[in-house]
Design a protein around this motif. Structure first.
Motif, PDB file in Angstrom:
ATOM      1  N   GLN A 235      14.707   1.253  -1.366  1.00  0.00           N
ATOM      2  CA  GLN A 235      14.246   0.080  -0.657  1.00  0.00           C
ATOM      3  C   GLN A 235      15.441  -0.230   0.637  1.00  0.00           C
ATOM      4  OE1 GLN A 235      13.328  -3.724  -2.286  1.00  0.00           O
ATOM      5  NE2 GLN A 235      12.331  -4.607  -0.364  1.00  0.00           N
ATOM      6  N   THR A 239      13.951  -4.349   4.875  1.00  0.00           N
ATOM      7  CA  THR A 239      12.367  -4.474   4.350  1.00  0.00           C
ATOM      8  C   THR A 239      12.409  -5.669   3.347  1.00  0.00           C
ATOM      9  OG1 THR A 239      12.673  -2.991   2.569  1.00  0.00           O
ATOM     10  CG2 THR A 239      11.596  -2.081   4.612  1.00  0.00           C
ATOM     11  N   PRO A 260       4.126  -6.279   3.693  1.00  0.00           N
ATOM     12  CA  PRO A 260       5.529  -5.769   3.928  1.00  0.00           C
ATOM     13  C   PRO A 260       6.118  -6.672   5.162  1.00  0.00           C
ATOM     14  CG  PRO A 260       3.657  -4.381   5.002  1.00  0.00           C
ATOM     15  CD  PRO A 260       3.144  -5.360   4.559  1.00  0.00           C
ATOM     16  N   VAL A 262       8.756  -5.110   7.673  1.00  0.00           N
ATOM     17  CA  VAL A 262      10.188  -4.378   8.122  1.00  0.00           C
ATOM     18  C   VAL A 262      10.851  -4.788   9.435  1.00  0.00           C
ATOM     19  CG1 VAL A 262      10.830  -1.843   8.491  1.00  0.00           C
ATOM     20  CG2 VAL A 262       8.901  -2.500   7.082  1.00  0.00           C
ATOM     21  N   PHE A 273       7.986   3.200   4.717  1.00  0.00           N
ATOM     22  CA  PHE A 273       6.965   2.366   4.093  1.00  0.00           C
ATOM     23  C   PHE A 273       5.720   2.756   4.165  1.00  0.00           C
ATOM     24  CE2 PHE A 273       3.929  -0.932   4.265  1.00  0.00           C
ATOM     25  CZ  PHE A 273       4.235  -1.445   2.867  1.00  0.00           C
TER      26      PHE A 273
END
Ligand SMILES: Cc1cc2nc3c(=O)[nH]c(=O)nc-3n(C[C@H](O)[C@H](O)[C@H](O)COP(=O)(O)OP(=O)(O)OC[C@H]3O[C@@H](n4cnc5c(N)ncnc54)[C@H](O)[C@@H]3O)c2cc1C
Length: 464
Positions: A235, A239, A260, A262, A273
């Motif tokens: 990861q 993020t 999500p 980012v 992602f």
């Protein structure tokens, strides 16, 4: 009488049960959190708060004092029956420093207020992922953020704060001034005074952020979990991923949801992602967008969080290892709980940030006692019928307790639940909230609030 408060020199406004705006004044984000105080006062500055404290403590008998910032906690900790509420709603100032390295924001702000001012300066700060969360309860609880993988908790970015103490004094605390107090308010909740202003570090916005929501079929859970593990192995720090279960309008069919974030400027992370969650998984619905700032991204959950039934509980369980069978158990619990009209808007979300920053701080450096590597699972229930309050609380307690217990049995780590995430004092003890930092918090309580003026929520017993 409210005129007694004005006679002391109080300059803000006051609502009492006979005021026209009283019902509005006692409202909270969840109606479960609303009590019926004798006074709701709206100070215009710290001096007003000192006067409100003086007023409350000189009544016979003295009035219990409660403090409200954004009103998002679903317990009744930010209100009082028959006492005096200090509602910080008029304290909305936000100011970026001349060198742009810090931002000062008053404690009646919501995170959206802070982000929209920062955005004008091309800046961001470590704050709540949802715009309508109040800064007061969030900051004094610890504060997980879309930026936690890069910069840690919100309290790890706090530079100083202004506080009104139980004896009415207005003090500023930082690493150099009143250092014990500064230590205590970074995780010690509402137990040391009313914070009127926070000063926190800022960071430049480096480009548009990627955020939004992706939906997957619940029959795909095993497959989606496989990809989630793949993502978590590498990861990127930029993020944050909110992953879980929702029945979204208009059809309210159960689905797996991924929200999500980012951070701007990291196109490699955005590509990584989307390669996993968009290309490899093929969502049923995808609403990903490039957004100019944290402010706009803080609206990513609006469809799920706004226009919901008036009552509910929000709580969380911290865990250190993601076990698929625990996620599957939570899913089945959620599926059964939400399988009716009343509770269908309930969410169960697992929240992931790159580890390293939050757990890179020693447990004794702030009052926040969870510094082992961890993530958390959050529940947000929603319903209309007050008779379901206990049912919702018991269910949320059952699920969070099970997640914590499973984590403890398998890893040997029973993680505390911070004050801004715990269900309420009926369900979670003071020991479970403050963990191993409780003994030091008791000593600091003896110095700053020996008579326990602050007695809402998880009350810390003073001890010399
Ligand atoms: C939709 C939603 C999203 C959330 N997202 C996140 C998230 O991303 N990260 C995260 O960490 N948490 C999150 N939370 C949890 C959130 O941090 C808590 O609900 C927090 O209590 C909200 O702060 P508030 O000021 O709105 O709360 P309030 O209900 O106003 O207050 C909560 C507690 O804090 C005390 N308090 C408030 N202001 C002060 C002050 N100035 N000085 C001293 N004590 C004070 C109150 O007395 C009360 O005990 C979320 C909650 C919701 C409902």
């Amino acid at each position: 009488m409210q005129s007694d408060l004005y006679a002391l020199g109080f300059q803000g406004s006051v609502a009492t049960p006979t005021s026209e705006n009283y019902e509005e004044a006692i409202k909270r984000q969840s109606a479960t959190a609303a009590l019926r105080p004798a006074y709701v006062c709206y100070p215009i500055g710290p001096a007003d708060i000192s006067l409100a404290i003086k007023f409350a403590l000189t009544q016979d008998p003295p009035l219990e004092i409660a403090v409200k910032s954004g009103g998002c906690h679903t317990s009744t900790n930010a209100s009082t029956d028959g006492g005096l509420v200090v509602d910080l709603a008029l304290l909305k100032g936000v100011e970026v420093s001349e060198d742009r390295k810090t931002v000062a924001f008053q404690s009646g702000c919501l995170w959206g207020d802070v982000y929209s001012e920062l955005e004008k300066h091309g800046l961001k700060a470590v704050g709540g992922s949802t715009w309508f969360v109040g800064v007061g309860g969030y900051m004094t609880g610890g504060g997980y953020s879309n930026l936690s993988g890069q910069f840690g908790l919100a309290i790890d970015n706090l530079v100083s704060a202004e506080i009104v103490l139980a004896d009415g004094r207005i003090v500023r605390c930082s690493a150099d001034d009143e250092p014990d107090l500064f230590w205590a308010i970074r995780g010690g909740g509402n137990q040391f005074g009313i914070v009127t202003e926070f000063v926190a570090r800022t960071y430049p916005i480096r480009g548009p952020a990627l955020s939004g929501a992706l939906f997957y079929a619940v029959t795909d859970l095993k497959h989606v979990l496989g990809v989630l593990h793949e993502f978590l192995e590498t990861q990127p720090a930029t993020t944050y991923l909110c992953f879980g279960f929702a029945r979204s309008p208009p059809h309210f069919q159960p689905s797996i949801i991924a929200i999500p974030y980012v951070d701007g400027g990291d196109s490699a992370a955005a590509e990584a992602f989307t390669a996993l969650f968009q290309t490899k998984l093929a969502p049923l619905v995808s609403h990903l967008a490039s957004l100019p700032s944290l402010n706009t991204a803080s609206h990513a959950g609006d469809a799920l969080l706004l226009d919901v039934p008036p009552r509910g509980v929000t709580t969380a369980a911290l865990f250190s290892v993601l076990y698929d069978d625990v996620v599957e158990w939570v899913f089945n619990e959620w599926l059964n709980f939400t399988d009716n009209e009343e509770t269908k808007r309930t969410l169960a979300l697992f929240e992931f940030f790159k580890r390293g920053k939050v757990d890179g701080v020693a447990v004794g450096d702030t009052a926040y006692s969870v510094r082992a590597p961890h993530w958390y699972m959050a529940l947000g229930t929603r319903h209309t019928n007050p008779e379901l309050d206990k049912h919702a609380e018991d269910w949320a307690d059952k699920v969070t307790s099970c997640v914590k217990r499973q984590n403890a049995e398998r890893t040997g780590q029973m993680l505390p639940t911070p004050a801004n995430m715990a269900l309420g004092p009926d369900y979670t003890s003071t020991e479970e909230v403050y963990g191993e930092n409780l003994p030091r918090l008791r000593k600091i309580k003896a110095k700053y609030d020996p008579t326990k003026v602050w007695r809402r929520g998880w009350v810390i017993e003073p001890s010399l």
